[in-house]
Design an enzyme around this catalytic site. Structure first.
Site, PDB file in Angstrom:
ATOM      1  N   GLY A  75       0.793  -1.227   0.000  1.00  0.00           N
ATOM      2  CA  GLY A  75       0.000   0.000   0.000  1.00  0.00           C
ATOM      3  C   GLY A  75       0.822   1.272   0.000  1.00  0.00           C
ATOM      4  O   GLY A  75       0.348   2.322   0.429  1.00  0.00           O
ATOM      5  N   SER A  76       2.048   1.208  -0.526  1.00  0.00           N
ATOM      6  CA  SER A  76       2.845   2.444  -0.531  1.00  0.00           C
ATOM      7  C   SER A  76       2.259   3.469  -1.502  1.00  0.00           C
ATOM      8  O   SER A  76       2.351   4.680  -1.259  1.00  0.00           O
ATOM      9  CB  SER A  76       4.312   2.149  -0.854  1.00  0.00           C
ATOM     10  OG  SER A  76       4.469   1.732  -2.183  1.00  0.00           O
ATOM     11  N   ASN A  77       1.645   3.008  -2.596  1.00  0.00           N
ATOM     12  CA  ASN A  77       0.962   3.963  -3.483  1.00  0.00           C
ATOM     13  C   ASN A  77      -0.261   4.558  -2.798  1.00  0.00           C
ATOM     14  O   ASN A  77      -0.534   5.755  -2.938  1.00  0.00           O
ATOM     15  CB  ASN A  77       0.572   3.288  -4.803  1.00  0.00           C
ATOM     16  CG  ASN A  77       1.727   3.244  -5.785  1.00  0.00           C
ATOM     17  OD1 ASN A  77       2.110   4.257  -6.347  1.00  0.00           O
ATOM     18  ND2 ASN A  77       2.313   2.055  -5.951  1.00  0.00           N
ATOM     19  N   HIS A  94       1.029   0.534 -13.036  1.00  0.00           N
ATOM     20  CA  HIS A  94       1.803  -0.661 -13.376  1.00  0.00           C
ATOM     21  C   HIS A  94       3.282  -0.282 -13.456  1.00  0.00           C
ATOM     22  O   HIS A  94       3.629   0.749 -14.035  1.00  0.00           O
ATOM     23  CB  HIS A  94       1.318  -1.232 -14.714  1.00  0.00           C
ATOM     24  CG  HIS A  94       2.056  -2.482 -15.081  1.00  0.00           C
ATOM     25  ND1 HIS A  94       1.813  -3.702 -14.479  1.00  0.00           N
ATOM     26  CD2 HIS A  94       3.068  -2.704 -15.964  1.00  0.00           C
ATOM     27  CE1 HIS A  94       2.621  -4.614 -14.977  1.00  0.00           C
ATOM     28  NE2 HIS A  94       3.395  -4.034 -15.877  1.00  0.00           N
ATOM     29  N   LEU A 139     -10.202  -7.866 -12.809  1.00  0.00           N
ATOM     30  CA  LEU A 139     -11.617  -7.511 -12.657  1.00  0.00           C
ATOM     31  C   LEU A 139     -12.393  -7.869 -13.924  1.00  0.00           C
ATOM     32  O   LEU A 139     -11.900  -7.712 -15.035  1.00  0.00           O
ATOM     33  CB  LEU A 139     -11.729  -6.005 -12.380  1.00  0.00           C
ATOM     34  CG  LEU A 139     -11.089  -5.579 -11.057  1.00  0.00           C
ATOM     35  CD1 LEU A 139     -10.960  -4.067 -10.987  1.00  0.00           C
ATOM     36  CD2 LEU A 139     -11.875  -6.109  -9.869  1.00  0.00           C
ATOM     37  N   GLU A 144       6.405   5.996  -9.136  1.00  0.00           N
ATOM     38  CA  GLU A 144       4.982   5.645  -9.014  1.00  0.00           C
ATOM     39  C   GLU A 144       4.309   6.584  -8.021  1.00  0.00           C
ATOM     40  O   GLU A 144       3.196   7.063  -8.242  1.00  0.00           O
ATOM     41  CB  GLU A 144       4.819   4.200  -8.524  1.00  0.00           C
ATOM     42  CG  GLU A 144       5.286   3.149  -9.506  1.00  0.00           C
ATOM     43  CD  GLU A 144       4.954   1.743  -9.019  1.00  0.00           C
ATOM     44  OE1 GLU A 144       3.887   1.552  -8.421  1.00  0.00           O
ATOM     45  OE2 GLU A 144       5.778   0.838  -9.237  1.00  0.00           O
ATOM     46  N   ASN A 169      -5.314   2.243 -12.889  1.00  0.00           N
ATOM     47  CA  ASN A 169      -4.353   1.318 -12.299  1.00  0.00           C
ATOM     48  C   ASN A 169      -2.966   1.898 -12.476  1.00  0.00           C
ATOM     49  O   ASN A 169      -2.730   2.725 -13.365  1.00  0.00           O
ATOM     50  CB  ASN A 169      -4.446  -0.037 -13.028  1.00  0.00           C
ATOM     51  CG  ASN A 169      -3.481  -1.064 -12.459  1.00  0.00           C
ATOM     52  OD1 ASN A 169      -3.351  -1.202 -11.238  1.00  0.00           O
ATOM     53  ND2 ASN A 169      -2.798  -1.796 -13.334  1.00  0.00           N
TER      54      ASN A 169
HETATM   55  C1  GRF Z   1       3.410  -1.336  -7.442  1.00  0.00           C
HETATM   56  O1  GRF Z   1       4.652  -1.632  -8.018  1.00  0.00           O
HETATM   57  C2  GRF Z   1       2.359  -1.162  -8.505  1.00  0.00           C
HETATM   58  O2  GRF Z   1       2.864  -0.590  -9.667  1.00  0.00           O
HETATM   59  C3  GRF Z   1       1.938  -2.586  -8.757  1.00  0.00           C
HETATM   60  O3  GRF Z   1       1.944  -3.194  -7.501  1.00  0.00           O
HETATM   61  C4  GRF Z   1       2.861  -2.520  -6.643  1.00  0.00           C
HETATM   62  C5  GRF Z   1       2.100  -2.084  -5.446  1.00  0.00           C
HETATM   63  O4  GRF Z   1       2.922  -1.503  -4.473  1.00  0.00           O
HETATM   64  N1  GRF Z   1       0.662  -2.612  -9.417  1.00  0.00           N
HETATM   65  P1  GRF Z   1       2.258  -0.825  -3.186  1.00  0.00           P
HETATM   66  O5  GRF Z   1       1.318  -1.870  -2.585  1.00  0.00           O
HETATM   67  O6  GRF Z   1       1.535   0.401  -3.639  1.00  0.00           O
HETATM   68  O7  GRF Z   1       3.426  -0.536  -2.280  1.00  0.00           O
END
Ligand code: GRF
Length: 222
Positions: A13-15, A110, A94, A175, A108
């Site tokens: 969940g870092s994003n 990626h 999904l 990201e 999303n």
């Molecule tokens: C990220 O590298 C994202 O691009 C991919 O999964 C990873 C998720 O990382 N879809 P986080 O859970 O947001 O740290």
């Protein structure tokens, strides 16, 4: 316009955290109404709880029929009055049961420059292939994996000796920058999709620096 956002996570969940932080500081105009996971132990859940965001866990193993799992997600998102969905490391594909009710309203992130290296372990694929420019992509979600129209991409250099961890960390740092930016453009209603091409209204069209890795040297740099 504030977007009512639902975020789906499966892991660290870092994003999600990057999105939370940008909302908190006032630079991303979003209201994160719910964070949903399919993995009970996801660290992303902790991050959401810590931020005071409602959470839900829908274990995919409890739904032998994939469409039933999707319908449950839709039910929870609707109950939370979510308008727009951000997948942030959500490791389930999904179906139309999900994508039809949220048509054009799911994005999303990626960790590659799509359409290169879709699917799992994109960082490992890029390091293993020896690409010189790796990166990440925020895109709309359609029925095909890692496929929908692209909103923003960031390139990062890959160096000899990189592995999936060193390269992955460089990608992840970008990201965290491009995902909140893309969501903010959506909140500002500046994102237009025509077929596969996305226009961000008012975004600069500078050529920037032509980027090679390694850099061009004299006289090839002019
Ligand atoms: C990220 O590298 C994202 O691009 C991919 O999964 C990873 C998720 O990382 N879809 P986080 O859970 O947001 O740290």
């Amino acid at each position: 316009m504030t977007i009512a956002l639902g975020v789906l996570v499966s892991g660290s969940g870092s994003n999600l955290q990057a999105i939370i932080d940008r909302v908190r500081e006032g630079s991303l105009d979003a209201d994160i109404r719910i964070v949903i996971t399919n993995m009970p132990g996801a660290q992303g859940l902790e991050r959401a709880r810590h931020a005071g965001i409602p959470t839900a866990c829908v274990r995919h193993a409890d739904f032998p029929v994939r469409e039933d799992f999707d319908r449950e997600l839709v039910r929870l998102l609707r109950a939370a009055e979510v308008e727009f969905v951000a997948l942030a490391g959500f490791m389930r594909i999904l179906t139309t049961e999900f994508l039809t009710p949220f048509a054009g309203r799911v994005v999303n992130i990626h960790p590659s420059l799509l359409p290169a290296c879709p699917g799992l372990n994109a960082q490992r694929q890029q390091a293993g292939h020896g690409v010189r420019l790796a990166g990440c992509t925020v895109h709309f979600v359609d029925e095909q994996m890692d496929h929908g129209p692209i909103i923003i991409q960031a390139a990062v250099p890959a160096f000899a000796g990189d592995d999936e961890n060193t390269l992955g960390a460089r990608i992840l740092a970008m990201e965290h920058r491009i995902y909140p930016q893309a969501l903010h453009w959506i909140a500002q209603d500046r994102v237009r999709v025509r077929d596969r091409q996305v226009e961000v209204v008012g975004a600069a069209r500078s050529m920037g620096a032509m980027w090679t890795n390694p850099p061009l040297e004299t006289p090839f740099d002019a």
